[in-house]
Design a protein around this motif. Sequence first.
Motif, PDB file in Angstrom:
ATOM      1  N   ASP A   1       0.822  -1.216   0.000  1.00 28.38           N
ATOM      2  CA  ASP A   1       0.000   0.000   0.000  1.00 28.38           C
ATOM      3  C   ASP A   1       0.851   1.259   0.000  1.00 28.38           C
ATOM      4  O   ASP A   1       0.391   2.326  -0.406  1.00 28.38           O
ATOM      5  CB  ASP A   1      -0.926   0.025   1.216  1.00 28.38           C
TER       6      ASP A   1
ATOM      7  N   LYS B   1       1.142   2.306  -3.452  1.00 27.39           N
ATOM      8  CA  LYS B   1      -0.138   2.811  -3.940  1.00 27.39           C
ATOM      9  C   LYS B   1      -0.314   4.271  -3.526  1.00 27.39           C
ATOM     10  O   LYS B   1      -0.762   5.112  -4.309  1.00 27.39           O
ATOM     11  CB  LYS B   1      -1.284   1.972  -3.383  1.00 27.39           C
TER      12      LYS B   1
ATOM     13  N   SER C   1      -2.267  -5.762   6.288  1.00 26.18           N
ATOM     14  CA  SER C   1      -2.484  -5.226   4.945  1.00 26.18           C
ATOM     15  C   SER C   1      -1.657  -5.962   3.900  1.00 26.18           C
ATOM     16  O   SER C   1      -2.159  -6.283   2.814  1.00 26.18           O
ATOM     17  CB  SER C   1      -2.177  -3.727   4.913  1.00 26.18           C
ATOM     18  N   SER C   2      -0.374  -6.229   4.212  1.00 31.17           N
ATOM     19  CA  SER C   2       0.472  -6.937   3.250  1.00 31.17           C
ATOM     20  C   SER C   2      -0.001  -8.380   3.082  1.00 31.17           C
ATOM     21  O   SER C   2       0.046  -8.937   1.986  1.00 31.17           O
ATOM     22  CB  SER C   2       1.932  -6.908   3.689  1.00 31.17           C
TER      23      SER C   2
ATOM     24  N   ALA D   1      -3.263  -8.327   0.873  1.00 34.29           N
ATOM     25  CA  ALA D   1      -2.957  -7.994  -0.520  1.00 34.29           C
ATOM     26  C   ALA D   1      -2.252  -9.145  -1.228  1.00 34.29           C
ATOM     27  O   ALA D   1      -2.597  -9.491  -2.369  1.00 34.29           O
ATOM     28  CB  ALA D   1      -2.092  -6.732  -0.573  1.00 34.29           C
TER      29      ALA D   1
ATOM     30  N   LYS E   1      -3.709 -11.704  -4.190  1.00 34.83           N
ATOM     31  CA  LYS E   1      -2.967 -11.699  -5.452  1.00 34.83           C
ATOM     32  C   LYS E   1      -2.625 -13.114  -5.891  1.00 34.83           C
ATOM     33  O   LYS E   1      -2.703 -13.445  -7.081  1.00 34.83           O
ATOM     34  CB  LYS E   1      -1.693 -10.863  -5.292  1.00 34.83           C
TER      35      LYS E   1
ATOM     36  N   THR F   1      -9.867 -13.372  -0.964  1.00 30.58           N
ATOM     37  CA  THR F   1      -9.426 -12.836   0.320  1.00 30.58           C
ATOM     38  C   THR F   1      -9.278 -13.991   1.302  1.00 30.58           C
ATOM     39  O   THR F   1      -9.891 -15.055   1.124  1.00 30.58           O
ATOM     40  CB  THR F   1     -10.452 -11.825   0.869  1.00 30.58           C
TER      41      THR F   1
END
Length: 368
Positions: A172, A175, A346-347, A350, A354, A359
Amino acid sequence: MSQIQIVILAIGGIQGFLLFTLLFSDKRVNYASKLLGIQCLFIATTFVLPLIVEAENSLFTWLIGFLVFLPACYGGLTYLYCRTAITGLPLKRIDILHFLPLAICYLINYDILFPAEKALEFVRLPDNALLIKMITKMIIFGQIIIYTALSIKMVHFYQIKAKQTLSSYNPDIFKWLWCLIIFIVSFWALSIFFNFISRIHSINTLSYILLVLMVYFIAFVQLRNPSLFHVKQLKQELAQSSSTDINQSSDGLLDQEMRSNLLSLIQKQVKEQALYRNSELTLSNLANQVGVSVHHLSETLNQQGGKNFNLFINEYRVADVCQQLEQKSDRNLIDLALEAGFSSKSSFNATFKKLTGKTPSVYRQQIT
């Protein structure tokens, strides 16, 4: 000047001075945040300048000659802020060169710096009325274009470097940085359109609004999170890669058979010793544990494994979490993620989405 413009300028100026005070007085903030505070102060003066000019003979008229050229350092300040925020590296003496466009503007316009009347006359003259004013304008917008290009190149370089050398970093962060660059490009594109193509005042007003939203929003967020853009361990890995590049020619290139054997060795050690569970694992750390050079390790992962270091390690971490979920573990997802080697929620979210297309919570639901 319309009432709307006056309100926007007043809000921008007050917020800028307030944020400068907060960022400099708060002991929690880091070096980059203080640099951002300086930029907020300079931008605040940009908002205040038209109000001073509008007021004509006021107590602050003498400041016009000094304030009107400050945008000549905005590009350099933004570049330096992004660099220090990402890496944590302090400024160097040579970084004073980034303020050269501002110094040039002051030098070629030295005669209007002190007489308030001359400065006021200079500001009010049309851009094409004086050659020196046109040159000054070209310097200001020229350095913006150059530094925007340099900032884009720098952020892209650090993003690639993080993927190549770090097993854990918050995606993020980049981003946020790309959003910041989009704001910068949008603001200056509108400003260039207004100054060189068509002087539509609504365009100029919109550019000021974007400037308020861009810098002050980032500053407010950074007050809450001083390490907003900081990529941990990147500074050490940059230093490591610099020394590696010097000796790279002596390392030579590996043939395909050697890369294949080395990849098998790396995969075996990472899996059997669960090296991926170390959230601070870096390319140089793994190279030391496997007993190969950083260059050979990177070459093997990219050319033989077909992936960068970050993806290589995170595949093991995601597989570890998936295995735990398939064994009907009722532990919290974040606990499983941290145990597998992820450094933050968060990592983890994500990366998991990916690699699996889902999720973590959806993945858990589908296997129960």
